[in-house]
Design a protein around this motif. Structure first.
Motif, PDB file in Angstrom:
ATOM      1  N   ARG A 325       0.802  -0.956  -0.044  1.00  0.00           N
ATOM      2  CA  ARG A 325      -0.004   0.122  -0.194  1.00  0.00           C
ATOM      3  C   ARG A 325       0.142   1.510  -0.512  1.00  0.00           C
ATOM      4  N   ALA A 326       2.017   1.329   0.086  1.00  0.00           N
ATOM      5  CA  ALA A 326       2.632   2.203   0.593  1.00  0.00           C
ATOM      6  C   ALA A 326       3.600   3.037  -1.057  1.00  0.00           C
ATOM      7  N   VAL A 327       3.570   1.698  -2.022  1.00  0.00           N
ATOM      8  CA  VAL A 327       3.794   2.177  -3.124  1.00  0.00           C
ATOM      9  C   VAL A 327       2.848   2.308  -3.672  1.00  0.00           C
ATOM     10  N   LEU A 328       2.024   1.784  -3.464  1.00  0.00           N
ATOM     11  CA  LEU A 328       0.341   2.411  -4.096  1.00  0.00           C
ATOM     12  C   LEU A 328      -0.180   3.829  -4.142  1.00  0.00           C
ATOM     13  N   GLY A 329       0.619   4.535  -3.121  1.00  0.00           N
ATOM     14  CA  GLY A 329       0.425   5.699  -2.918  1.00  0.00           C
ATOM     15  C   GLY A 329       1.406   6.838  -2.519  1.00  0.00           C
ATOM     16  N   GLN A 330       2.545   5.987  -3.448  1.00  0.00           N
ATOM     17  CA  GLN A 330       4.010   6.727  -3.367  1.00  0.00           C
ATOM     18  C   GLN A 330       3.004   8.936  -5.014  1.00  0.00           C
ATOM     19  N   THR A 334      -4.157  10.742  -1.134  1.00  0.00           N
ATOM     20  CA  THR A 334      -5.099   8.601  -0.474  1.00  0.00           C
ATOM     21  C   THR A 334      -6.118   8.636  -0.526  1.00  0.00           C
ATOM     22  N   ALA A 335      -6.820   9.132  -1.732  1.00  0.00           N
ATOM     23  CA  ALA A 335      -8.293   9.084  -2.271  1.00  0.00           C
ATOM     24  C   ALA A 335      -7.169   7.990  -3.829  1.00  0.00           C
ATOM     25  N   ALA A 336      -6.896   8.808  -4.078  1.00  0.00           N
ATOM     26  CA  ALA A 336      -6.144   7.635  -5.347  1.00  0.00           C
ATOM     27  C   ALA A 336      -5.619   7.065  -5.261  1.00  0.00           C
ATOM     28  N   ALA A 337      -4.672   6.259  -3.537  1.00  0.00           N
ATOM     29  CA  ALA A 337      -4.043   5.325  -3.253  1.00  0.00           C
ATOM     30  C   ALA A 337      -5.943   4.163  -2.571  1.00  0.00           C
ATOM     31  N   ARG A 338      -5.919   4.999  -1.794  1.00  0.00           N
ATOM     32  CA  ARG A 338      -7.298   3.960  -1.653  1.00  0.00           C
ATOM     33  C   ARG A 338      -7.985   3.347  -2.874  1.00  0.00           C
ATOM     34  N   THR A 339      -8.331   4.397  -4.203  1.00  0.00           N
ATOM     35  CA  THR A 339      -8.358   3.302  -5.273  1.00  0.00           C
ATOM     36  C   THR A 339      -7.634   1.399  -5.897  1.00  0.00           C
ATOM     37  N   HIS A 340      -6.242   2.320  -5.792  1.00  0.00           N
ATOM     38  CA  HIS A 340      -5.786   1.501  -6.202  1.00  0.00           C
ATOM     39  C   HIS A 340      -5.652  -0.149  -5.756  1.00  0.00           C
ATOM     40  N   ALA A 341      -5.369   0.481  -4.298  1.00  0.00           N
ATOM     41  CA  ALA A 341      -5.149  -0.498  -3.419  1.00  0.00           C
ATOM     42  C   ALA A 341      -6.421  -1.910  -3.906  1.00  0.00           C
ATOM     43  N   ARG A 383       6.627   2.458 -11.129  1.00  0.00           N
ATOM     44  CA  ARG A 383       6.191   2.077  -9.864  1.00  0.00           C
ATOM     45  C   ARG A 383       5.314   1.229 -10.233  1.00  0.00           C
ATOM     46  N   ARG A 384       5.056   0.686 -11.215  1.00  0.00           N
ATOM     47  CA  ARG A 384       5.322  -0.485 -11.426  1.00  0.00           C
ATOM     48  C   ARG A 384       6.303  -1.829 -11.525  1.00  0.00           C
ATOM     49  N   THR A 385       7.346  -1.637 -11.682  1.00  0.00           N
ATOM     50  CA  THR A 385       8.307  -2.423 -11.798  1.00  0.00           C
ATOM     51  C   THR A 385       8.549  -1.687 -10.034  1.00  0.00           C
ATOM     52  N   PRO A 418      14.397  -1.104  -5.866  1.00  0.00           N
ATOM     53  CA  PRO A 418      13.963   0.373  -7.253  1.00  0.00           C
ATOM     54  C   PRO A 418      12.567   0.723  -6.894  1.00  0.00           C
ATOM     55  N   GLY A 419      13.148   2.356  -6.854  1.00  0.00           N
ATOM     56  CA  GLY A 419      12.267   2.988  -6.318  1.00  0.00           C
ATOM     57  C   GLY A 419      11.614   3.325  -4.951  1.00  0.00           C
ATOM     58  N   PHE A 420      12.258   3.161  -4.068  1.00  0.00           N
ATOM     59  CA  PHE A 420      12.257   3.505  -2.685  1.00  0.00           C
ATOM     60  C   PHE A 420      12.943   3.678  -2.047  1.00  0.00           C
TER      61      PHE A 420
END
Length: 493
Positions: A325-330, A334-341, A383-385, A418-420
């Motif tokens: 979820r932290a990666v999805l929220g990068q 907050t609303a977009a992160a919830r949608t992705h998750a 972010r996929r990677t 990668p990406g962290f």
């Protein structure tokens, strides 16, 4: 602390609840052990002996006080604030590792021999891993006896005992009552709330050290809730739980002096683990007095601490889930992160039934996410990677974020992916690993709050100023976030 006799005596004589769980008082003249805040008349100092754990009291031949019920004290805050082998072992024991994998499994997870772990635990806690796990099983048995109508044989095995005889002997030894007598006493205390009133649901109270400010704690969990996995309903935060033997649904509601907890489990063997993970998520074993005293010493933070003392760090019941979820929220809202998750959960999560609400799925585990097609993710390619590399490392065991993880090693492993960047590593360290000193100087909300309070707003200068807040910088983050009007800071209406 149990070695500081004078301090312990003062705490017992003043019935100071702040020290419940820090140490236990054994009374030589009665053969019982109590929490420091026991309402009974304090014994004479010469009749007191102090132990660091309930298990040590039990090994010394003392039984639990029937009045103050020391086995239900909040846990020692030491085990969540330290990163050494003993603290890591205690977190794993609390998560049921000894019951599932034995002492060799515990030692293997920590990278020590069984003899080393035995020696270190006995030196600091007065009991080895088996005795500590036994004390935990006794408490689980008591909860099931008093809050469910399950037959005693089912309770014995659900609590982790290998036989009914061992279960009966342990209950009698620890509580000085038979299992049947425990159930009868519980029914007399609450004649209108017979065990099993709601079939399949276990209702209990989760104690904590006061003060506690529930606004940011539950507000954060509700504002970031993943659809299908979490929800705020009827004044309670509800979510699904993936557990070693099955799954469950928990509802947690803040009440004066405790958190009301309703658990529905597919396998009662998961009860202890579910309770432990809920306590961990809500940071209920924290010592707010120690945290607030340190932060209040800074004039810039003192008004925030005085306004709403006792803030906790909202954590997670599943570290791997939070990392995803932290990666999805990068770099998204907050609303977009919830949608992705939510999309990830709907596509790959295991469906569950929720008769009491709107929960629909378990969050998908890394092994399932490792098999997904990256092209199916509605994310930028970079972010996929990041996501696929993370779930692959979690799935094959290259990266471990379990309760016994070494915080420093886990940070190093995360930073190598990668990406962290620093923000992602530190937010995982704070909310998933439970590092009380994790800090987010690059967070936009933190920098904005710092500027409003007259603190340095550049990451390097703020980090230097925050050195005085150690080892509680993760709690300083909560107070700084509180300066904003974001929904994470308030209980939902």
């Amino acid at each position: 602390m149990h070695t500081d006799t004078e301090r312990c005596v003062r705490a017992v004589q003043s019935k100071d609840a702040r020290f419940d769980g820090w140490f236990f008082t054994a009374v030589r003249t009665t053969g019982i052990y109590c929490r420091p805040s026991c309402p009974a008349v304090p014994p004479k100092p010469e009749n007191m002996t102090f132990y660091p754990s309930a298990a040590a009291c039990q090994q010394a031949g003392y039984r639990a006080c029937k009045r103050c019920r020391p086995d239900t004290s909040p846990g020692s805050p030491e085990w969540n604030a330290r990163a050494d082998a003993v603290a890591r072992a205690m977190r794993l024991i609390r998560d049921g590792v000894v019951d599932r994998e034995g002492v060799p499994g515990l030692a293997a997870r920590l990278g020590y021999s069984t003899r080393q772990i035995e020696r270190q635990l006995r030196a600091e806690l007065g009991a080895g891993p088996l005795a500590l796990a036994r004390a935990q099983r006794a408490q689980t048995a008591r909860l099931l006896i008093e809050t469910t109508p399950l037959p005693m044989a089912d309770i014995a095995f659900a609590s982790g005992f290998s036989s009914i005889r061992t279960f009966n002997d342990t209950v009698r030894e620890v509580f000085a009552l038979t299992p049947g007598e425990l159930r009868t006493r519980a029914a007399r205390r609450s004649p209108g709330a017979a065990p099993g009133q709601t079939p399949g649901v276990i209702t209990l109270r989760l104690p904590y050290r006061t003060p506690l400010t529930p606004g940011n704690l539950f507000g954060h969990l509700a504002a970031t809730a993943v659809p299908g996995v979490e929800e705020w309903r009827d004044g309670a935060y509800r979510r699904t739980l993936t557990l070693p033997y099955g799954h469950g649904i928990v509802a947690l509601a803040p009440q004066p002096g405790h958190i009301a907890c309703r658990l529905s489990l597919t396998d009662h063997r998961d009860l202890t683990i579910a309770i432990s993970r809920c306590r961990w998520m809500l940071d209920l074993d924290a010592d707010p007095a120690a945290v607030d005293d340190r932060l209040r010493a800074d004039p810039a933070l003192a008004p925030l601490v005085d306004k709403e003392p006792g803030r906790r760090v909202p954590r997670t019941v599943d570290a791997a889930e939070f990392a995803v979820r932290a990666v999805l929220g990068q770099q998204v809202s907050t609303a977009a992160a919830r949608t992705h998750a939510g999309r990830l959960v709907a596509a790959h999560g295991q469906p569950v039934d929720d008769p009491e609400g709107g929960l629909t799925h378990l969050f998908p585990p890394p092994r399932r996410l490792a098999a997904l097609d990256p092209e199916s993710l509605a994310l930028p390619r970079s972010r996929r990677t990041t996501l696929t590399t993370l779930v692959a490392a979690l799935a094959d065991g290259t990266l471990s974020l379990d309760p016994g993880s070494d915080w420093g090693h886990a940070r190093h492993q995360l930073a190598a992916l990668p990406g962290f960047g620093p923000w992602t590593v530190d937010v995982i360290a704070m909310r998933a690993l439970g590092d009380p000193d994790a800090f987010l100087p690059t967070d936009l909300g933190i920098r904005r709050a710092a500027a409003e309070l007259g603190l340095p707003s550049t990451p390097a200068a703020l980090t230097a100023r925050a050195a005085a807040w150690r080892p509680w910088r993760a709690y300083a983050v909560q107070y700084l976030w509180a300066a904003d009007s974001h929904p994470i800071n308030f209980l939902p209406v």
